[in-house]
Design a protein around this motif. Structure first.
Motif, mmCIF file in Angstrom:
data_model
loop_
_atom_site.group_PDB
_atom_site.id
_atom_site.type_symbol
_atom_site.label_atom_id
_atom_site.label_comp_id
_atom_site.label_asym_id
_atom_site.label_seq_id
_atom_site.Cartn_x
_atom_site.Cartn_y
_atom_site.Cartn_z
ATOM 1 N N GLY A 119 0.896 -1.334 -0.165
ATOM 2 C CA GLY A 119 0.231 0.245 -0.386
ATOM 3 C C GLY A 119 0.658 1.090 0.201
ATOM 4 O O GLY A 119 0.728 1.874 -0.968
ATOM 5 N N PHE A 120 1.956 1.244 0.898
ATOM 6 C CA PHE A 120 2.929 2.535 1.166
ATOM 7 C C PHE A 120 3.244 2.976 -0.189
ATOM 8 O O PHE A 120 3.793 3.732 -0.989
ATOM 9 C CB PHE A 120 4.335 2.269 2.271
ATOM 10 C CG PHE A 120 2.777 2.760 3.128
ATOM 11 C CD1 PHE A 120 2.966 3.819 3.319
ATOM 12 C CD2 PHE A 120 2.864 1.906 4.082
ATOM 13 C CE1 PHE A 120 1.997 4.304 4.708
ATOM 14 C CE2 PHE A 120 2.616 1.997 5.420
ATOM 15 C CZ PHE A 120 1.638 3.193 5.640
ATOM 16 N N ALA A 177 2.252 9.600 -5.218
ATOM 17 C CA ALA A 177 2.674 10.746 -4.708
ATOM 18 C C ALA A 177 3.649 11.586 -5.832
ATOM 19 O O ALA A 177 3.832 12.785 -5.970
ATOM 20 C CB ALA A 177 3.747 10.691 -3.557
ATOM 21 N N ARG A 178 3.828 10.775 -7.058
ATOM 22 C CA ARG A 178 4.415 11.345 -8.039
ATOM 23 C C ARG A 178 3.668 11.767 -9.245
ATOM 24 O O ARG A 178 4.002 12.340 -10.122
ATOM 25 C CB ARG A 178 5.548 10.061 -9.090
ATOM 26 C CG ARG A 178 6.901 9.988 -7.507
ATOM 27 C CD ARG A 178 7.244 9.106 -8.246
ATOM 28 N NE ARG A 178 8.392 8.520 -6.863
ATOM 29 C CZ ARG A 178 9.841 8.427 -6.962
ATOM 30 N NH1 ARG A 178 9.990 9.093 -8.631
ATOM 31 N NH2 ARG A 178 10.777 9.141 -6.394
ATOM 32 N N THR A 186 -5.378 11.043 -1.268
ATOM 33 C CA THR A 186 -6.188 12.205 -1.071
ATOM 34 C C THR A 186 -4.890 13.197 0.276
ATOM 35 O O THR A 186 -3.546 12.886 0.554
ATOM 36 C CB THR A 186 -7.011 11.432 -0.130
ATOM 37 O OG1 THR A 186 -6.064 10.675 1.070
ATOM 38 C CG2 THR A 186 -8.042 10.923 -0.846
ATOM 39 N N PRO A 187 -5.129 14.284 1.057
ATOM 40 C CA PRO A 187 -5.001 14.841 1.571
ATOM 41 C C PRO A 187 -4.182 13.333 2.914
ATOM 42 O O PRO A 187 -2.533 13.784 3.428
ATOM 43 C CB PRO A 187 -5.027 15.951 2.474
ATOM 44 C CG PRO A 187 -5.487 16.010 1.206
ATOM 45 C CD PRO A 187 -6.724 14.758 0.716
ATOM 46 N N GLU A 188 -5.132 13.045 3.359
ATOM 47 C CA GLU A 188 -4.943 11.833 4.114
ATOM 48 C C GLU A 188 -3.911 10.833 3.580
ATOM 49 O O GLU A 188 -2.607 10.193 4.788
ATOM 50 C CB GLU A 188 -6.149 11.214 4.970
ATOM 51 C CG GLU A 188 -7.208 12.254 5.763
ATOM 52 C CD GLU A 188 -8.013 13.055 4.909
ATOM 53 O OE1 GLU A 188 -7.824 12.539 3.237
ATOM 54 O OE2 GLU A 188 -8.567 13.780 4.643
ATOM 55 N N GLY A 189 -3.981 10.365 2.439
ATOM 56 C CA GLY A 189 -2.593 9.619 2.280
ATOM 57 C C GLY A 189 -1.196 10.464 2.070
ATOM 58 O O GLY A 189 0.065 9.480 2.441
ATOM 59 N N ARG A 190 -1.019 11.301 1.714
ATOM 60 C CA ARG A 190 0.029 12.152 2.002
ATOM 61 C C ARG A 190 0.549 12.430 2.823
ATOM 62 O O ARG A 190 1.851 11.966 3.108
ATOM 63 C CB ARG A 190 -0.143 13.516 0.578
ATOM 64 C CG ARG A 190 1.526 13.780 0.981
ATOM 65 C CD ARG A 190 1.139 16.000 0.068
ATOM 66 N NE ARG A 190 0.517 15.276 -1.584
ATOM 67 C CZ ARG A 190 2.043 15.126 -2.536
ATOM 68 N NH1 ARG A 190 3.440 14.893 -2.191
ATOM 69 N NH2 ARG A 190 0.890 14.372 -3.373
ATOM 70 N N LEU A 218 1.722 8.620 4.482
ATOM 71 C CA LEU A 218 2.945 8.843 2.988
ATOM 72 C C LEU A 218 4.080 8.985 3.894
ATOM 73 O O LEU A 218 5.275 8.250 3.860
ATOM 74 C CB LEU A 218 2.806 8.462 2.167
ATOM 75 C CG LEU A 218 4.023 8.383 0.944
ATOM 76 C CD1 LEU A 218 4.078 6.751 1.208
ATOM 77 C CD2 LEU A 218 4.104 8.693 -0.501
ATOM 78 N N ARG A 219 3.736 10.578 4.078
ATOM 79 C CA ARG A 219 5.164 11.226 4.478
ATOM 80 C C ARG A 219 5.999 10.700 5.755
ATOM 81 O O ARG A 219 6.911 10.457 6.284
ATOM 82 C CB ARG A 219 4.728 12.761 4.482
ATOM 83 C CG ARG A 219 5.668 13.805 5.269
ATOM 84 C CD ARG A 219 4.715 15.042 5.391
ATOM 85 N NE ARG A 219 4.896 15.457 3.796
ATOM 86 C CZ ARG A 219 4.463 16.539 3.083
ATOM 87 N NH1 ARG A 219 2.812 16.688 4.317
ATOM 88 N NH2 ARG A 219 4.637 16.567 1.797
#
Length: 189
Positions: free
Chosen positions: A15-16, A23-24, A83-87, A90-91
């Motif tokens: 998933g990550f 993200a790209r 989504t912002p939550e996904g970013r 990931l961060r």
């Protein structure tokens, strides 16, 4: 993780990997599968069916979403994005220490048990492995030459270069080890 993501919705490593590709830039499921072959395939692999199942989990966790666009066939295609939550997830994940995982290397296991086999057969297997690793190293070296040096840290290509550099080291080590095995097998044959 310290985010609002619950443990049940924490993505798997696959998933990550998908989040890192998204993200790209936005991608369809087909484009994700292609990106998982190169350059992600240098260090992480997944089948299309695994990617599709993981995308559904990421959607349920609200880490990715998609927009429908007219496709080449009768059905619309889904273009996925973070989504912002996904970013955020990931961060946060990027700086966590990697999970411990057992090493599983079938060739090393075969070397461990090689005393049971006919030396000529083992030698042939290692000669084939050597050729495959030399071919992969040549491919990686061609790819490295296309960069013209390491990209800046903020450039998304920096990650491509860093993983490629790791792959180069791995292939060089594997070639050295296969050559050592062949020299030992040559002495004993």
């Amino acid at each position: 993780m310290t985010s609002t993501t619950s443990p049940a919705s924490t993505p798997s490593t696959l998933g990550f990997a998908i989040l890192a590709v998204l993200a790209r830039g936005n991608r369809t499921g087909y484009d994700l599968a292609a990106a998982m072959r190169r350059p992600v395939g240098y260090f992480w692999t997944a089948r299309h069916s695994q990617i599709h199942a993981e995308l559904q989990k990421l959607r349920a966790a609200e880490l990715v979403a998609y927009e429908s666009e007219h496709g080449p066939g009768p059905q619309d295609k889904k273009v996925y994005h973070l989504t912002p939550e996904g970013r955020r997830a990931l961060r946060e994940w990027v700086t966590e220490p990697p999970r411990e995982r057992p090493e599983r290397d079938e060739l090393v296991l075969k070397a461990y048990a090689s005393w049971l086999a006919e030396p000529g057969m083992v030698r042939r297997m290692f000669a084939e492995q050597l050729a495959a690793h030399e071919e992969r190293l040549a491919e990686y070296e061609r790819h490295e030459a296309s960069f013209g040096g390491p990209p800046a840290l903020g450039d998304p290509r920096f990650g491509n270069y860093a993983t490629l550099l790791c792959g180069l080291g791995y292939e060089r080590h594997r070639i050295e080890w296969c050559r050592w095995m062949l020299s030992r097998l040559g002495e004993d044959a």
